[in-house]
Write an enzyme that holds these catalytic residues in place. Sequence first.
Site, PDB file in Angstrom:
ATOM      1  N   LYS A  37      46.174  56.871  42.370  1.00 53.25           N
ATOM      2  CA  LYS A  37      45.447  55.599  42.372  1.00 53.25           C
ATOM      3  C   LYS A  37      46.430  54.463  42.106  1.00 53.25           C
ATOM      4  O   LYS A  37      47.179  54.497  41.130  1.00 53.25           O
ATOM      5  CB  LYS A  37      44.364  55.605  41.293  1.00 53.25           C
ATOM      6  CG  LYS A  37      43.540  54.331  41.296  1.00 53.25           C
ATOM      7  CD  LYS A  37      42.384  54.436  40.324  1.00 53.25           C
ATOM      8  CE  LYS A  37      42.746  54.053  38.923  1.00 53.25           C
ATOM      9  NZ  LYS A  37      43.190  52.675  38.718  1.00 53.25           N
ATOM     10  N   ASP A  64      42.729  50.840  44.169  1.00 56.45           N
ATOM     11  CA  ASP A  64      41.713  50.404  43.195  1.00 56.45           C
ATOM     12  C   ASP A  64      41.886  48.913  42.910  1.00 56.45           C
ATOM     13  O   ASP A  64      42.394  48.521  41.869  1.00 56.45           O
ATOM     14  CB  ASP A  64      41.891  51.248  41.922  1.00 56.45           C
ATOM     15  CG  ASP A  64      40.959  50.852  40.791  1.00 56.45           C
ATOM     16  OD1 ASP A  64      39.890  50.276  41.068  1.00 56.45           O
ATOM     17  OD2 ASP A  64      41.295  51.128  39.624  1.00 56.45           O
ATOM     18  N   LYS A  66      39.205  46.779  43.312  1.00 62.04           N
ATOM     19  CA  LYS A  66      37.884  46.311  42.873  1.00 62.04           C
ATOM     20  C   LYS A  66      37.561  44.926  43.417  1.00 62.04           C
ATOM     21  O   LYS A  66      37.377  43.959  42.664  1.00 62.04           O
ATOM     22  CB  LYS A  66      37.800  46.274  41.337  1.00 62.04           C
ATOM     23  CG  LYS A  66      38.050  47.595  40.646  1.00 62.04           C
ATOM     24  CD  LYS A  66      37.839  47.463  39.140  1.00 62.04           C
ATOM     25  CE  LYS A  66      38.164  48.718  38.379  1.00 62.04           C
ATOM     26  NZ  LYS A  66      39.601  49.020  38.285  1.00 62.04           N
ATOM     27  N   ASP A  69      34.078  39.219  45.729  1.00 63.84           N
ATOM     28  CA  ASP A  69      34.245  37.855  46.238  1.00 63.84           C
ATOM     29  C   ASP A  69      33.116  37.596  47.238  1.00 63.84           C
ATOM     30  O   ASP A  69      32.184  38.412  47.326  1.00 63.84           O
ATOM     31  CB  ASP A  69      35.645  37.755  46.905  1.00 63.84           C
ATOM     32  CG  ASP A  69      36.230  36.346  46.841  1.00 63.84           C
ATOM     33  OD1 ASP A  69      35.476  35.388  47.139  1.00 63.84           O
ATOM     34  OD2 ASP A  69      37.414  36.210  46.512  1.00 63.84           O
ATOM     35  N   THR A 125      34.085  51.338  32.543  1.00 60.74           N
ATOM     36  CA  THR A 125      33.981  52.309  31.443  1.00 60.74           C
ATOM     37  C   THR A 125      34.510  51.753  30.122  1.00 60.74           C
ATOM     38  O   THR A 125      34.351  52.368  29.075  1.00 60.74           O
ATOM     39  CB  THR A 125      34.735  53.613  31.790  1.00 60.74           C
ATOM     40  OG1 THR A 125      35.991  53.257  32.357  1.00 60.74           O
ATOM     41  CG2 THR A 125      33.959  54.449  32.762  1.00 60.74           C
ATOM     42  N   ARG A 216      46.563  57.235  31.431  1.00 55.65           N
ATOM     43  CA  ARG A 216      47.450  57.404  30.284  1.00 55.65           C
ATOM     44  C   ARG A 216      47.564  58.824  29.728  1.00 55.65           C
ATOM     45  O   ARG A 216      48.680  59.226  29.369  1.00 55.65           O
ATOM     46  CB  ARG A 216      47.066  56.398  29.187  1.00 55.65           C
ATOM     47  CG  ARG A 216      47.471  54.980  29.581  1.00 55.65           C
ATOM     48  CD  ARG A 216      46.748  53.916  28.808  1.00 55.65           C
ATOM     49  NE  ARG A 216      45.350  53.819  29.210  1.00 55.65           N
ATOM     50  CZ  ARG A 216      44.494  52.919  28.749  1.00 55.65           C
ATOM     51  NH1 ARG A 216      44.896  52.049  27.854  1.00 55.65           N
ATOM     52  NH2 ARG A 216      43.255  52.878  29.187  1.00 55.65           N
TER      53      ARG A 216
HETATM   54  O1  C5P Z   1      44.650  55.304  31.368  1.00 55.41           O
HETATM   55  P1  C5P Z   1      43.214  55.550  31.741  1.00 55.41           P
HETATM   56  O2  C5P Z   1      42.919  57.032  31.944  1.00 55.41           O
HETATM   57  O3  C5P Z   1      42.242  54.864  30.819  1.00 55.41           O
HETATM   58  O4  C5P Z   1      43.091  54.870  33.174  1.00 55.41           O
HETATM   59  C1  C5P Z   1      41.844  54.693  33.817  1.00 55.41           C
HETATM   60  C2  C5P Z   1      42.079  54.007  35.121  1.00 55.41           C
HETATM   61  O5  C5P Z   1      40.828  53.875  35.779  1.00 55.41           O
HETATM   62  C3  C5P Z   1      42.667  52.603  34.998  1.00 55.41           C
HETATM   63  O6  C5P Z   1      43.546  52.435  36.100  1.00 55.41           O
HETATM   64  C4  C5P Z   1      41.461  51.683  35.132  1.00 55.41           C
HETATM   65  O7  C5P Z   1      41.778  50.467  35.757  1.00 55.41           O
HETATM   66  C5  C5P Z   1      40.556  52.502  36.070  1.00 55.41           C
HETATM   67  N1  C5P Z   1      39.133  52.230  35.947  1.00 55.41           N
HETATM   68  C6  C5P Z   1      38.439  52.326  34.745  1.00 55.41           C
HETATM   69  N2  C5P Z   1      37.099  52.044  34.705  1.00 55.41           N
HETATM   70  C7  C5P Z   1      36.440  51.712  35.807  1.00 55.41           C
HETATM   71  C8  C5P Z   1      37.122  51.624  37.026  1.00 55.41           C
HETATM   72  C9  C5P Z   1      38.477  51.917  37.061  1.00 55.41           C
HETATM   73  O8  C5P Z   1      39.033  52.676  33.736  1.00 55.41           O
HETATM   74  N3  C5P Z   1      35.139  51.531  35.760  1.00 55.41           N
END
Ligand code: C5P
Length: 238
Positions: A37, A64, A66, A69, A125, A216
């Site tokens: 991603k 990603d 998002k 607009d 989330t 992460r």
């Molecule tokens: O590091 P982590 O596992 O928290 O990364 C989650 C990834 O998913 C990040 O790139 C974040 O931008 C993306 N994301 C998210 N929640 C959403 C949509 C995308 O955490 N609803």
Amino acid sequence: MSDTLDSKRIIVALDYANENDALRFVDQCDASLCRLKVGKELFTVAGPQLVKKLVNLGFDVFLDLKFHDIPNTVASACRAAADLGVWMMNVHASGGQLMMEKAWQSLEDLSATDRPKLIAVTVLTSMSQRDLEQIGIQVSLEQQVLRLAKLTQFAGLDGVVCSAQETTLLRKELSQSFLLVTPGIRLEGSSKDDQVRIVTPQDAIKNGSSYLVIGRPITQSKEPVTTLKIIYSTLNTL
Ligand code: C5P
């Protein structure tokens, strides 16, 4: 482009500050192991060239960005993303039905194999009920997620991004083929970081997630590829 739901269920969030750091992970990895991603940070520094590079290396790339607009702008942006050869892309469902329909229509002339999957973000989330109240949303978080997911399905998109805490509810209400892509995944005992609605990889799959987005916990571990393989091994026992 691979399309199996049974393998490569992990989409690694390449949330790196620059191309070199991202490529260091990618070099250790294999396109048969996971999808990748590319989000706002990496895209802003490394741009479409990096996306094309990853696609040419054989990776399925989820772009990603998002988009949110006016409908015409989102539709043009989605078409530009599709032309990079990405496997999946997303918009914000809160941009509304017309915005999502226009985005979908911008991809309609592509063949089934060339057309990227188009999904919509329901509620981030990282957001809690209190965050929703602050922006004037009076219904429960689950009701808001369900409302936006139903609107996304009605607009004809392939699925949604949601928390794995909501997948049981969404699976009951939406078609079985509708994709549920879930970030906010944390291993047992690992840091929550800024995520609020978190779930372990095993529970996410059990609850009906189609794909797990993990950043992460993998990218900041000492041995990212080993961590990725360990997560797969825990899923294989399900
Ligand atoms: O590091 P982590 O596992 O928290 O990364 C989650 C990834 O998913 C990040 O790139 C974040 O931008 C993306 N994301 C998210 N929640 C959403 C949509 C995308 O955490 N609803």
